[in-house]
Design a protein around this motif. Structure first.
Motif, PDB file in Angstrom:
ATOM      1  N   LEU A 161       4.135   6.100   1.134  1.00 21.47           N
ATOM      2  CA  LEU A 161       3.817   5.493  -0.383  1.00 21.47           C
ATOM      3  C   LEU A 161       2.634   6.244  -0.948  1.00 21.47           C
ATOM      4  N   GLU A 162       1.567   6.637  -0.060  1.00 23.95           N
ATOM      5  CA  GLU A 162       0.555   7.579  -0.379  1.00 23.95           C
ATOM      6  C   GLU A 162       0.948   9.085  -1.288  1.00 23.95           C
ATOM      7  N   GLY A 163       2.065   9.618  -0.343  1.00 22.68           N
ATOM      8  CA  GLY A 163       2.645  10.884  -0.598  1.00 22.68           C
ATOM      9  C   GLY A 163       3.510  10.751  -1.919  1.00 22.68           C
ATOM     10  N   SER A 209      -2.952  -1.540  -0.554  1.00 17.80           N
ATOM     11  CA  SER A 209      -3.084  -2.688  -1.541  1.00 17.80           C
ATOM     12  C   SER A 209      -2.000  -2.367  -2.766  1.00 17.80           C
ATOM     13  N   LYS A 210      -1.972  -3.297  -3.401  1.00 14.50           N
ATOM     14  CA  LYS A 210      -0.940  -3.399  -4.470  1.00 14.50           C
ATOM     15  C   LYS A 210      -1.050  -2.344  -5.535  1.00 14.50           C
ATOM     16  N   LYS A 211      -2.078  -1.562  -5.494  1.00 16.25           N
ATOM     17  CA  LYS A 211      -2.273  -0.240  -6.462  1.00 16.25           C
ATOM     18  C   LYS A 211      -2.789   0.812  -5.324  1.00 16.25           C
ATOM     19  N   ILE A 212      -2.114   1.954  -5.657  1.00 14.28           N
ATOM     20  CA  ILE A 212      -2.402   3.247  -5.178  1.00 14.28           C
ATOM     21  C   ILE A 212      -2.945   4.119  -6.356  1.00 14.28           C
ATOM     22  N   GLY A 213      -4.297   4.271  -6.519  1.00 16.31           N
ATOM     23  CA  GLY A 213      -4.607   5.272  -7.796  1.00 16.31           C
ATOM     24  C   GLY A 213      -4.102   4.420  -9.001  1.00 16.31           C
ATOM     25  N   ASN A 214      -3.467   4.971  -9.789  1.00 22.35           N
ATOM     26  CA  ASN A 214      -2.868   4.391 -10.906  1.00 22.35           C
ATOM     27  C   ASN A 214      -1.547   3.621 -10.708  1.00 22.35           C
ATOM     28  N   PRO A 218       5.719  -2.223  -6.395  1.00 20.20           N
ATOM     29  CA  PRO A 218       6.504  -3.392  -6.537  1.00 20.20           C
ATOM     30  C   PRO A 218       6.185  -4.353  -5.717  1.00 20.20           C
ATOM     31  N   THR A 219       6.347  -5.696  -6.377  1.00 20.36           N
ATOM     32  CA  THR A 219       5.803  -6.910  -5.722  1.00 20.36           C
ATOM     33  C   THR A 219       6.858  -7.155  -4.538  1.00 20.36           C
TER      34      THR A 219
END
Length: 341
Positions: A161-163, A209-214, A218-219
């Motif tokens: 996901l971070e990628g 977390s629910k946000k990676i940067g900006n 999806p829930t």
């Protein structure tokens, strides 16, 4: 689910600006009008519809003619082509009529990009439920991302996901000199990646977390990850500092910039702790600074977050990683992969 692989060419007829925000992954941007022309026609349309259509068609025919010469002439005459624009309207129609005149079999995407976007969003609220996730948890610097990469090398299904978000997921997680994708393009990339997986096999992912940067996850995906049984990683502080040095070389050379990024944490860590970080940065004590930031902020922060979002974490023994080198992690990944099969 929509399938686009059967087409020899998928044409995105929108402007480059619209295409950059999001597009069907396999689509080629052959705009009917460019950004400046699109803005000009739109402005003119508000005052003189007829004049807007006149100049719009002139621009369109000139651009389509150039695209035909440079791109379409190389497409197999027996090929199938899909065309779409914002709503599947005038820009798609202009392309489709010209392509059909040449002799191509052409489909226009009903509803255009807007319909595609609705499908992506709807899919991301259901599709993640089909997978079994294996979640890597643990504090920063313990090698979660590197182990994911090793698992991928071992042939496992990996969702990085971070990628996809082009961000490491914290105040200091931005990649220098690079932007994050738009939310829409991230969603497209995410769905494309999920669709490439076999639902009968597990998918390895890092706890986020629910946000990676900006970028907002999806829930449905975030909830599915939270329900999975996590594997907590731990590593010696010396290895964690070494990893940070390798992952954040820009902060090794400029630790003051790192502390500036972390200044918004003052209400959480207190002014005295922040001043200590500033002093260490000013003195060039990078390793001590890295350790202090981890111990004073990230370790307790990650622990709270994992306890809240990963209920199964406290009962599972950690996986101790004494060595975060690629060779060592490849060995760990091979063992995890064999156990998962």
């Amino acid at each position: 689910m929509w399938e686009f692989s059967s087409y020899d060419l998928v044409i995105d007829a929108r402007s480059p600006r619209e295409y950059a925000e999001d597009h069907i992954p396999c689509a080629l941007n052959l705009p009917v009008v460019n950004n400046e022309e699109y803005a000009e026609v739109g402005t003119l349309h508000r005052n003189d519809t007829h004049a807007a259509y006149l100049i719009g068609v002139q621009y369109s025919l000139a651009n389509i003619s150039r695209h035909i010469e440079e791109v379409i002439s190389r497409v197999d005459p027996r090929g199938r082509i899909l065309v779409y624009c914002f709503r599947g309207g005038k820009r798609s129609k202009l392309w489709a009529e010209n392509l059909r005149t040449i002799g191509y079999r052409v489909d226009v995407l009903l509803g255009g990009w807007k319909a595609y976007r609705r499908w992506v969003r709807a899919s991301l609220e259901q599709f993640p439920k089909q997978f079994t996730f294996r979640v890597l948890a643990g504090s920063t610097g313990c090698g979660k991302t590197r182990l994911l990469q090793a698992l991928e090398r071992a042939g496992c299904q990996v969702l990085d996901l971070e990628g996809l978000a082009n961000h490491r997921g914290s105040l200091i997680g931005a990649v220098p000199g690079e932007k994050q994708p738009t939310q829409k393009w991230f969603d497209t990339l995410l769905l494309s990646k999920l669709r490439s997986f076999d639902t009968e096999k597990p998918v390895w992912v890092e706890a986020e977390s629910k946000k990676i940067g900006n970028i907002q996850l999806p829930t449905c995906l975030h909830d599915a990850i939270g329900r999975a049984t996590p594997l907590r990683l731990e590593a010696p502080m010396t290895e964690r500092i070494k990893l940070w040095r390798e992952d954040y070389p820009h902060f090794v050379t400029d630790p003051v910039a790192m502390v500036e990024r972390l200044t918004p944490l003052k209400p959480l860590i207190g002014g005295e702790e922040l001043q200590l970080w500033k002093d260490l940065a000013a003195e060039g004590e990078v390793d001590t600074l890295f350790e202090r930031v981890m111990v004073a902020h990230y370790d307790p922060c990650y622990a709270r977050s994992d306890r809240r979002s990963l209920p199964g974490l406290p009962t599972n023994p950690p996986l101790e990683l004494s060595d975060l080198s690629a060779a060592a992690l490849d060995a760990v990944a091979a063992k995890l992969a064999s156990e998962a099969n």
